[in-house]
Design a protein around this motif. Structure first.
Motif, mmCIF file in Angstrom:
data_model
loop_
_atom_site.group_PDB
_atom_site.id
_atom_site.type_symbol
_atom_site.label_atom_id
_atom_site.label_comp_id
_atom_site.label_asym_id
_atom_site.label_seq_id
_atom_site.Cartn_x
_atom_site.Cartn_y
_atom_site.Cartn_z
ATOM 1 N N SER A 2 0.745 -1.103 -0.110
ATOM 2 C CA SER A 2 0.176 0.036 0.034
ATOM 3 C C SER A 2 0.952 1.202 -0.003
ATOM 4 C CB SER A 2 -1.082 -0.088 1.075
ATOM 5 O OG SER A 2 -0.349 0.007 2.291
ATOM 6 N N ARG A 3 2.081 1.410 0.631
ATOM 7 C CA ARG A 3 2.877 2.477 0.789
ATOM 8 C C ARG A 3 3.450 2.684 -0.819
ATOM 9 N NH1 ARG A 3 5.675 3.717 5.344
ATOM 10 N NH2 ARG A 3 7.610 4.480 3.913
ATOM 11 N N TRP A 4 3.767 1.520 -1.504
ATOM 12 C CA TRP A 4 4.356 1.794 -2.917
ATOM 13 C C TRP A 4 3.111 2.318 -4.019
ATOM 14 C CZ3 TRP A 4 7.653 -2.963 -3.158
ATOM 15 C CH2 TRP A 4 8.876 -3.000 -2.605
ATOM 16 N N ILE A 5 2.040 1.713 -3.602
ATOM 17 C CA ILE A 5 0.852 2.159 -4.383
ATOM 18 C C ILE A 5 0.493 3.692 -4.207
ATOM 19 C CG2 ILE A 5 -1.630 1.835 -4.720
ATOM 20 C CD1 ILE A 5 -1.538 -1.086 -4.255
ATOM 21 N N ASP A 6 0.523 4.211 -2.984
ATOM 22 C CA ASP A 6 0.396 5.573 -2.641
ATOM 23 C C ASP A 6 1.575 6.494 -3.341
ATOM 24 O OD1 ASP A 6 -1.798 4.879 -1.323
ATOM 25 O OD2 ASP A 6 -0.834 5.001 0.549
ATOM 26 N N ALA A 7 2.858 5.895 -3.352
ATOM 27 C CA ALA A 7 4.031 6.636 -3.583
ATOM 28 C C ALA A 7 4.362 6.806 -5.194
ATOM 29 C CB ALA A 7 5.433 5.973 -3.195
ATOM 30 N N VAL A 8 3.945 5.461 -6.068
ATOM 31 C CA VAL A 8 4.259 5.483 -7.318
ATOM 32 C C VAL A 8 3.144 5.029 -8.136
ATOM 33 C CG1 VAL A 8 6.589 4.944 -6.960
ATOM 34 C CG2 VAL A 8 5.107 2.991 -7.330
ATOM 35 N N GLY A 9 1.875 4.659 -7.597
ATOM 36 C CA GLY A 9 0.722 4.155 -8.612
ATOM 37 C C GLY A 9 0.854 2.651 -8.570
ATOM 38 N N LEU A 10 -0.536 2.208 -8.826
ATOM 39 C CA LEU A 10 -0.745 0.787 -8.655
ATOM 40 C C LEU A 10 0.312 0.006 -9.864
ATOM 41 C CD1 LEU A 10 -2.342 -1.685 -7.790
ATOM 42 C CD2 LEU A 10 -4.265 -1.214 -9.385
ATOM 43 N N GLU A 11 0.306 0.579 -11.002
ATOM 44 C CA GLU A 11 1.055 -0.333 -12.256
ATOM 45 C C GLU A 11 2.688 -0.339 -11.633
ATOM 46 O OE1 GLU A 11 2.067 -0.194 -16.836
ATOM 47 O OE2 GLU A 11 0.683 1.389 -15.982
ATOM 48 N N ALA A 12 3.362 0.871 -11.409
ATOM 49 C CA ALA A 12 4.517 0.803 -11.174
ATOM 50 C C ALA A 12 4.835 -0.182 -9.664
ATOM 51 C CB ALA A 12 5.066 2.066 -10.813
ATOM 52 N N GLY A 14 2.977 -2.467 -8.860
ATOM 53 C CA GLY A 14 3.152 -4.006 -9.428
ATOM 54 C C GLY A 14 4.410 -4.391 -9.914
ATOM 55 N N ASP A 15 4.844 -3.588 -10.911
ATOM 56 C CA ASP A 15 6.222 -4.193 -11.560
ATOM 57 C C ASP A 15 7.151 -4.013 -10.454
ATOM 58 O OD1 ASP A 15 4.821 -3.880 -14.100
ATOM 59 O OD2 ASP A 15 5.623 -1.609 -14.471
ATOM 60 N N ARG A 16 7.100 -3.227 -9.485
ATOM 61 C CA ARG A 16 8.290 -3.357 -8.366
ATOM 62 C C ARG A 16 8.087 -4.608 -7.817
ATOM 63 N NH1 ARG A 16 8.640 1.774 -4.470
ATOM 64 N NH2 ARG A 16 9.394 2.577 -6.566
ATOM 65 N N ILE A 17 7.158 -5.161 -7.403
ATOM 66 C CA ILE A 17 6.884 -6.226 -6.705
ATOM 67 C C ILE A 17 7.296 -7.670 -7.518
ATOM 68 C CG2 ILE A 17 5.239 -7.923 -5.890
ATOM 69 C CD1 ILE A 17 3.788 -5.078 -4.594
ATOM 70 N N ALA A 18 6.707 -7.575 -8.902
ATOM 71 C CA ALA A 18 7.316 -8.467 -9.726
ATOM 72 C C ALA A 18 8.518 -8.695 -9.979
ATOM 73 C CB ALA A 18 6.522 -8.103 -11.252
ATOM 74 N N MET A 19 9.412 -7.651 -9.785
ATOM 75 C CA MET A 19 10.974 -7.488 -9.889
ATOM 76 C C MET A 19 11.489 -8.155 -8.744
ATOM 77 S SD MET A 19 13.790 -6.911 -11.493
ATOM 78 C CE MET A 19 12.906 -5.639 -12.788
ATOM 79 N N ASP A 20 10.717 -7.876 -7.462
ATOM 80 C CA ASP A 20 11.219 -8.518 -6.330
ATOM 81 C C ASP A 20 11.137 -9.872 -6.181
ATOM 82 O OD1 ASP A 20 11.884 -5.921 -5.280
ATOM 83 O OD2 ASP A 20 10.258 -5.633 -4.005
ATOM 84 N N ASN A 21 10.148 -10.399 -7.017
ATOM 85 C CA ASN A 21 9.979 -11.894 -7.091
ATOM 86 C C ASN A 21 10.900 -12.624 -7.928
ATOM 87 O OD1 ASN A 21 7.877 -11.895 -4.956
ATOM 88 N ND2 ASN A 21 6.382 -11.391 -6.507
ATOM 89 N N ARG A 22 11.757 -12.021 -8.692
ATOM 90 C CA ARG A 22 12.717 -12.801 -9.417
ATOM 91 C C ARG A 22 13.931 -13.102 -9.016
ATOM 92 N NH1 ARG A 22 11.553 -8.311 -14.358
ATOM 93 N NH2 ARG A 22 9.451 -8.720 -14.782
ATOM 94 N N VAL A 23 14.584 -13.966 -9.389
ATOM 95 C CA VAL A 23 16.089 -14.270 -8.926
ATOM 96 C C VAL A 23 17.021 -13.300 -9.413
ATOM 97 C CG1 VAL A 23 17.949 -16.060 -8.900
ATOM 98 C CG2 VAL A 23 15.478 -16.766 -8.689
ATOM 99 N N PRO A 24 17.803 -12.365 -8.665
ATOM 100 C CA PRO A 24 18.695 -11.488 -9.138
ATOM 101 C C PRO A 24 19.844 -12.188 -10.195
ATOM 102 C CG PRO A 24 18.922 -11.773 -6.951
ATOM 103 C CD PRO A 24 17.759 -12.541 -7.240
ATOM 104 N N PRO A 25 20.145 -11.386 -10.996
ATOM 105 C CA PRO A 25 21.400 -11.791 -11.861
ATOM 106 C C PRO A 25 22.619 -11.390 -11.196
ATOM 107 C CG PRO A 25 20.353 -9.793 -12.780
ATOM 108 C CD PRO A 25 19.327 -10.011 -11.700
ATOM 109 N N LEU A 26 23.617 -11.849 -11.500
ATOM 110 C CA LEU A 26 25.144 -11.622 -11.110
ATOM 111 C C LEU A 26 25.340 -10.163 -11.640
ATOM 112 C CD1 LEU A 26 27.459 -12.546 -9.387
ATOM 113 C CD2 LEU A 26 28.133 -13.776 -11.320
#
Length: 278
Positions: A2-12, A14-26
């Protein structure tokens, strides 16, 4: 969320959370030219490409960190963290103090161009890792155990304050933090950051630079913290680097590395110049 939705909007958000769910590259920062490092990595059996956005870092696939470091001079670092070092832009021949240094990636990045970096941190085990990296790379870094609020140095050209934070820009690397962080945590840590900054500022001489940075995406730890510091220290002003292609520096002079926009770990930094009194 909810903090991020307030700060950057629903779409952004959602994209941020999707990024957090990926295995980070090296991520990797070579000590030599990028093209030579790419070639050396290929010889070792890996594939590398420039991470871009002015970071000076590579994305590497097909090699584990140990094998990579055995074949190419450099150090493992996400491009988001590398951008903080690039944004800091120490003057030529600078003496630098990194006062919240461990595990030391930013100290190593700054030592690529600085004459000398003093890396201080209160954690002995984390400093031991930094010492090993300094020995391996041969970079001009001295390591000392000290607390940032009581700086062991004064009068240096640039001071980096990479302060403790919630780390919400690096959740893909620390997924357990999602369950450890409370809504009150940014405000609590902002108080810690304020205390550290007050002490660290004493190490910055008139005309010197202070770079405040976090791996947080939260306003309380970033823009609000810097704003409060500037209110209390009117002899400091925001001064972003010039002559560098850094698309993540805003019109206000702050560096904001957003995972959903860059694919990097999140980061924030403010480069502040202390004025001459009188």
């Amino acid at each position: 969320m909810s903090r991020w939705i307030d700060a950057v909007g629903l779409e952004a958000a959602g994209d941020r959370i999707a990024m957090d769910n990926r295995v980070p590259p090296l991520g990797f920062v070579p000590l030599g030219p990028l093209d030579r490092a790419v070639a050396d990595i290929a010889v070792a059996g890996g594939v590398a490409r420039s991470a871009g956005r002015g970071s000076g870092a590579l994305w590497v696939a097909g090699l584990d960190p140990r094998t990579l470091l055995a074949h190419v001079d450099g150090f493992v670092q996400d491009p988001g963290a590398a951008l903080v070092g690039r944004y800091a832009a120490p003057p030529e021949g600078a003496i630098v103090a990194d006062l919240c240094a461990a595990p030391g990636g930013k100290a190593l990045y700054l030592a690529r161009t600085a004459t000398y970096v003093l890396a201080a941190d209160p954690s002995a085990p984390r400093l031991a890792l930094l010492r090993r990296n300094v020995e391996r790379t041969g970079l001009p870094v001295g390591v000392v155990r000290a607390r940032a609020e009581a700086p062991p140095v004064a009068g240096v050209d640039l001071v980096l304050a990479d302060v403790p934070c919630t780390g919400t820009g690096t959740l893909r690397r620390h997924p357990d933090a999602r369950w450890r962080l409370s809504p009150e945590e940014p405000a609590r840590l902002a108080q810690v950051q304020a205390r550290l900054l007050h002490g660290i500022a004493r190490a910055v001489p008139p005309g010197g630079l202070l770079v405040y940075s976090t791996c947080s995406l939260e306003t309380e730890e970033n823009e609000d913290r810097v704003g409060a510091f500037l209110d209390d220290h009117p002899d400091f002003r925001v001064e972003p680097p010039t002559g560098r292609e850094l698309p993540d520096v805003g019109d206000d002079g702050y560096l904001r590395v957003l995972p959903e926009r860059t694919g990097f770990d999140g980061a924030f930094a403010a480069r502040l110049r202390r004025g001459h009194r009188g």
